[in-house]
Design a protein around this motif. Sequence first.
Motif, mmCIF file in Angstrom:
data_model
loop_
_atom_site.group_PDB
_atom_site.id
_atom_site.type_symbol
_atom_site.label_atom_id
_atom_site.label_comp_id
_atom_site.label_asym_id
_atom_site.label_seq_id
_atom_site.Cartn_x
_atom_site.Cartn_y
_atom_site.Cartn_z
ATOM 1 N N PHE A 1 0.901 -1.499 -0.191
ATOM 2 C CA PHE A 1 0.007 -0.001 0.043
ATOM 3 C C PHE A 1 0.826 1.199 0.096
ATOM 4 N N LEU B 1 -8.011 -8.775 9.911
ATOM 5 C CA LEU B 1 -6.470 -8.643 9.573
ATOM 6 C C LEU B 1 -5.585 -9.455 10.442
ATOM 7 N N GLY C 1 -3.448 -12.271 -0.227
ATOM 8 C CA GLY C 1 -2.450 -11.627 -1.179
ATOM 9 C C GLY C 1 -1.597 -10.329 -0.602
ATOM 10 N N CYS C 2 -1.977 -9.517 0.205
ATOM 11 C CA CYS C 2 -1.085 -8.547 0.688
ATOM 12 C C CYS C 2 -0.029 -8.904 1.483
ATOM 13 N N CYS D 1 -8.693 -13.552 -1.144
ATOM 14 C CA CYS D 1 -9.100 -12.765 -0.084
ATOM 15 C C CYS D 1 -9.885 -11.300 -0.539
ATOM 16 N N VAL D 2 -10.877 -11.034 0.073
ATOM 17 C CA VAL D 2 -11.582 -9.879 -0.239
ATOM 18 C C VAL D 2 -12.353 -9.501 1.145
ATOM 19 N N ASP D 3 -12.410 -7.839 1.134
ATOM 20 C CA ASP D 3 -13.108 -7.515 2.156
ATOM 21 C C ASP D 3 -13.065 -7.989 3.582
ATOM 22 N N CYS E 1 -8.227 -2.980 2.451
ATOM 23 C CA CYS E 1 -9.104 -3.983 1.502
ATOM 24 C C CYS E 1 -9.918 -2.978 0.448
ATOM 25 N N CYS F 1 -7.082 -2.763 -2.395
ATOM 26 C CA CYS F 1 -6.481 -4.042 -2.612
ATOM 27 C C CYS F 1 -6.972 -4.606 -4.203
HETATM 28 FE FE1 SF4 Z 1 -5.014 -8.216 2.224
HETATM 29 FE FE2 SF4 Z 1 -7.739 -6.990 2.713
HETATM 30 FE FE3 SF4 Z 1 -6.459 -7.588 0.105
HETATM 31 FE FE4 SF4 Z 1 -7.443 -9.550 2.059
HETATM 32 S S1 SF4 Z 1 -8.551 -8.104 1.105
HETATM 33 S S2 SF4 Z 1 -5.395 -9.489 0.833
HETATM 34 S S3 SF4 Z 1 -6.757 -8.619 3.797
HETATM 35 S S4 SF4 Z 1 -5.853 -6.156 1.520
#
Ligand code: SF4
Length: 459
Positions: free
Chosen positions: A48, A175, A200-201, A225-227, A291, A294
């Motif tokens: 980020f 998180l 992912g992050c 992964c989302v939200d 997120c 992302c």
């Molecule tokens: Fe990371 Fe959020 Fe993306 Fe999931 S949605 S990979 S926790 S930034």
Amino acid sequence: EHVMALASLPSPISGEGWPEKFPAKEHCSRCGLCETTFVSRVKEACAFLGDGMGRVDDAEMKVHGRQRDTASMAWSENKDRGEDLSTADEARFGVMHEPMRLAKGIGMRDAQWTGVVTSIALSMLEAGKVDAVVCIANSSEESNKSNPQAWSYPQPILAKTPEDVLRGRGVKPALSPSLNVLDEIKNDKSIRKLLFCGVGCAVQAFRAVQDDLGLEEVYVLGTNCVDNSPTPEAAQNFLQEGVQISELERVRGYEFMQDFKVHVKTSDGYITRPYFSLPGTVAAPSIATSCLACFDYTNGLADVVVGYMGAPLDGKMDESYQTLTIRNERGSQMVETAKDANRLYIGDVATGTGNHEQLATSTVAADSIVLEMVGGDVPTSGMPVWMGNILAFVISNYVSPKGVNFARYSIDYHILRNYLHILQEWGEDRAQQAMPQYAADIVSHYLQDETVRKLQSQL
Ligand code: SF4
Ligand code: FAD
Ligand code: SF4
């Protein structure tokens, strides 16, 4: 230029003071890197800061030996030209060593779905292919306090025994500082071969520093992964205020499913709520700001990735297929190891039907986070549950795309929403810089649509 002077950061900074004291501020996903001495690498590792997720393009080359084929992007209109859109396109789903498959874990109880992730991790440890596994257990501190919500508190662990790997079962919906074990890994001379499980992050940051861990072998097992929720408390609040569950002590986990309902797993079954019955106002506090910035839903830098959105839903999450995306030879080895241990069943190639673009456009236009961005009215209450159930039935059976095309819908909608967020927060130049090429391609395709252009102009 987007990074505060590193000299002003205590090193390593603790989880205290999150997110203000972390370099990515409110966009920090608390991946854990900044809670270790590896904070010194934050500028190049953080998903980020600066080019952020835009670095995924080059990192793919380093990790997989090639970048994803962005020319393979599937659009419904291409079908008219005779293209086969039924299987997953590399442009959206990331580098593929072989076509995306359906899979189930064998005999893995108490997992989130059928335990494909834990089955692979366990098999790798038991076969001696790795000495340790990084996974996310429930917080033992919270468990010790007999907190009935311990299921929602993530605690990264360096698992060296099968019992510890099994502690990773189940998604903890918040998180998680997965990388806060980096110093422990580096200092533990008994660990030569490692399996890292992450979203992912966290995987992006891990890939940036993995060569400095002094390891002989590194395997990365990712999930979609989302939200994600910012904190366990925000996840609990979502269940109380949004889903209207009063007895949180019965909850064991939850998931946003392909039938447009939240499925909450409880000690004695499932509770479901249609999305349309949730108050729009619960969305913003339930989703971490990171997120919204992302662009790596499908975890492009992992060796193998597990998710559910591209699989057919077969009633319950612990009986349904998941999807398996093998990205390279290492991913293939991990899957073979789990198959040899008779812990993993591989099904057909994942397929899909239906138009994904129309629903993505209408979802982004009705999204309460987008409405908030453009100054629209966010509904404070959802529709009655019976009406929401009828709508969910009609949409999932007659409107929504299925299988892989549902996953395309979900990816496109989140990319569009997140593009609008970073455009508002960071401006067009940095927004373009912070998106991998495939995401920029998706955005420019949808900007041909008047509804999306109008939203963009309202920011
Ligand atoms: Fe990371 Fe959020 Fe993306 Fe999931 S949605 S990979 S926790 S930034
Ligand atoms: P299990 O065998 O039960 O293993 C669970 C794995 O998840 C373990 O490796 C554990 O380390 C890891 N984990 C648990 N909590 C966390 C956490 N907070 N952060 C990082 N890792 C964690 N799939 C989709 O297709 N669409 C989605 O929108 C989607 N959202 C997700 C959001 C989050 C926060 C996470 C962690 C996963 C998400 N997934 C999503 C993946 C999906 O929920 C399952 O994780 C996946 O299908 C694996 O299920 P399983 O039964 O094989 O996992
Ligand atoms: Fe540090 Fe990770 Fe937060 Fe970036 S996302 S500021 S690397 S803890």
